[in-house]
Design a protein around this motif. Structure first.
Motif, mmCIF file in Angstrom:
data_model
loop_
_atom_site.group_PDB
_atom_site.id
_atom_site.type_symbol
_atom_site.label_atom_id
_atom_site.label_comp_id
_atom_site.label_asym_id
_atom_site.label_seq_id
_atom_site.Cartn_x
_atom_site.Cartn_y
_atom_site.Cartn_z
ATOM 1 N N LYS A 164 -5.986 20.462 7.848
ATOM 2 C CA LYS A 164 -6.286 19.262 7.054
ATOM 3 C C LYS A 164 -6.878 19.644 5.692
ATOM 4 N N GLN A 207 -4.021 20.727 3.404
ATOM 5 C CA GLN A 207 -3.253 19.564 2.943
ATOM 6 C C GLN A 207 -3.989 18.826 1.834
ATOM 7 N N ASP A 230 -11.480 22.345 10.020
ATOM 8 C CA ASP A 230 -10.054 22.086 10.208
ATOM 9 C C ASP A 230 -9.268 22.648 9.021
ATOM 10 N N LEU A 265 -14.174 18.301 6.038
ATOM 11 C CA LEU A 265 -13.098 18.967 6.767
ATOM 12 C C LEU A 265 -13.378 20.449 6.992
ATOM 13 N N GLU A 315 -14.563 10.854 8.521
ATOM 14 C CA GLU A 315 -13.256 11.233 7.984
ATOM 15 C C GLU A 315 -12.381 10.008 7.748
ATOM 16 N N ARG A 370 -11.109 8.842 4.056
ATOM 17 C CA ARG A 370 -9.669 8.725 3.776
ATOM 18 C C ARG A 370 -9.305 7.318 3.298
#
Length: 103
Positions: A75, A78, A72, A66, A34, A38
């Motif tokens: 996340k 988002q 999640d 994710l 992750e 990112r």
């Protein structure tokens, strides 16, 4: 490589993206994957823009991580807000899976 070429150089970003894939698929270290996705996504977005194929592919792989591996919802929601194309594109029915997951 980052020190020589810079954080947003395409070769640096490809390396970071490939490392994220290795952490996810090979090592099953989803936390590191992750972080690397990112970092690559941020670099792609800054250097190439949100609509570039590299940026979209990185966002898609982060979304898969994710929702499938980390489960999640927060996340994932988002990320979908930042990259709404994820609900429309992707391998197979990724958009359908994401829509169902974030409900």
């Amino acid at each position: 490589q980052e020190k020589v070429l810079g954080k947003t150089h395409p070769e640096t970003l490809i390396t970071i993206y490939n490392m994220a894939n290795a952490y996810k698929v090979g090592l099953k270290d989803f936390t590191k994957a992750e972080r690397m996705y990112r970092q690559a996504l941020d670099g792609y977005e800054k250097s190439l823009g949100k609509d570039h194929n590299h940026t979209k592919m990185c966002a898609m792989n982060l979304a898969i991580l994710l929702f499938q591996d980390l489960e999640d919802k927060s996340k994932t929601r988002q990320l979908v807000k930042e990259f709404p194309h994820l609900l429309e594109e992707g391998r197979g029915r990724l958009g359908d899976h994401l829509r169902n997951f974030i409900r």
